[in-house]
Design an enzyme around this catalytic site. Sequence first.
Site, short mmCIF file in Angstrom:
data_model
loop_
_atom_site.label_atom_id
_atom_site.label_comp_id
_atom_site.label_asym_id
_atom_site.label_seq_id
_atom_site.Cartn_x
_atom_site.Cartn_y
_atom_site.Cartn_z
N HIS A 37 -3.57 10.78 -3.87
CA HIS A 37 -2.43 9.87 -3.59
C HIS A 37 -1.39 10.61 -2.52
CE1 HIS A 37 -3.34 7.02 -6.86
NE2 HIS A 37 -3.78 7.85 -7.43
N HIS A 49 -10.04 11.10 -4.93
CA HIS A 49 -8.87 10.65 -3.82
C HIS A 49 -7.57 11.38 -3.86
CE1 HIS A 49 -8.89 8.22 -7.31
NE2 HIS A 49 -7.60 8.06 -7.14
P1 AMP Z 1 -6.23 6.49 -9.74
O1 AMP Z 1 -5.53 6.17 -11.18
O2 AMP Z 1 -5.82 7.86 -9.53
O3 AMP Z 1 -7.79 6.36 -10.04
O4 AMP Z 1 -5.78 5.48 -8.81
C1 AMP Z 1 -6.56 4.49 -8.32
C2 AMP Z 1 -5.48 3.89 -7.42
O5 AMP Z 1 -6.48 3.07 -6.43
C3 AMP Z 1 -4.50 2.92 -8.01
O6 AMP Z 1 -3.35 3.43 -7.63
C4 AMP Z 1 -4.77 1.52 -7.62
O7 AMP Z 1 -3.51 0.96 -7.30
C5 AMP Z 1 -5.55 1.82 -6.19
N1 AMP Z 1 -6.48 0.65 -5.91
C6 AMP Z 1 -7.27 -0.06 -6.88
N2 AMP Z 1 -7.95 -0.90 -6.14
C7 AMP Z 1 -7.67 -0.76 -4.78
C8 AMP Z 1 -8.04 -1.45 -3.53
N3 AMP Z 1 -8.81 -2.53 -3.78
N4 AMP Z 1 -7.55 -1.24 -2.61
C9 AMP Z 1 -6.66 -0.12 -2.35
N5 AMP Z 1 -6.17 0.63 -3.37
C10 AMP Z 1 -6.68 0.17 -4.58
#
Ligand code: AMP
Length: 137
Positions: A101, A99
């Site tokens: 950000h 993903h």
């Molecule tokens: P990463 O550390 O790059 O894997 O980021 C994962 C991101 O997913 C974090 O910024 C979380 O806040 C976000 N996240 C986790 N669970 C959910 C969810 N159910 N819906 C939307 N975002 C989420």
Amino acid sequence: MNDCIFCRIVDGRIPSEKLFENDRVLAILDINPVAPGHALVLTKAHHELVTDLPADLLAEWIARTQEIARAVVKAASAEGFNLLSNNHKCSGQAIPHVHFHVIPRRTGDGIKFAWVPVKYPEGEMGAWAEKIRKAMG
Ligand code: AMP
Ligand code: ZN
């Protein structure tokens, strides 16, 4: 059954605030934003790392990310944005499903990414460049 959070969001088992979707890409709002409008752009297929993506999916994912970034900046009246992809647990990747950000930014917003730049020891920069060029072979 796949217990990946983003796979569950893609197939609707976990609710999300959807921004965009087509057959290969889904964009949602991050549930814990760094700034309001912080978006996540996911591939619908489960791949862990950017380096795992087939080229056609990579191209589609980045093209849709560019559109989402434009929309996030416009909607947040931002001046710019960060585009960030964590790859592997060691980098801070909490969800092992690829993903981007998209984080809207404004001068003086106080958002900080905690890295500390250093200098290469004398003579090592060229050696690093050579090492990486060789690895591309
Ligand atoms: P990463 O550390 O790059 O894997 O980021 C994962 C991101 O997913 C974090 O910024 C979380 O806040 C976000 N996240 C986790 N669970 C959910 C969810 N159910 N819906 C939307 N975002 C989420
Ligand atoms: Zn997944």
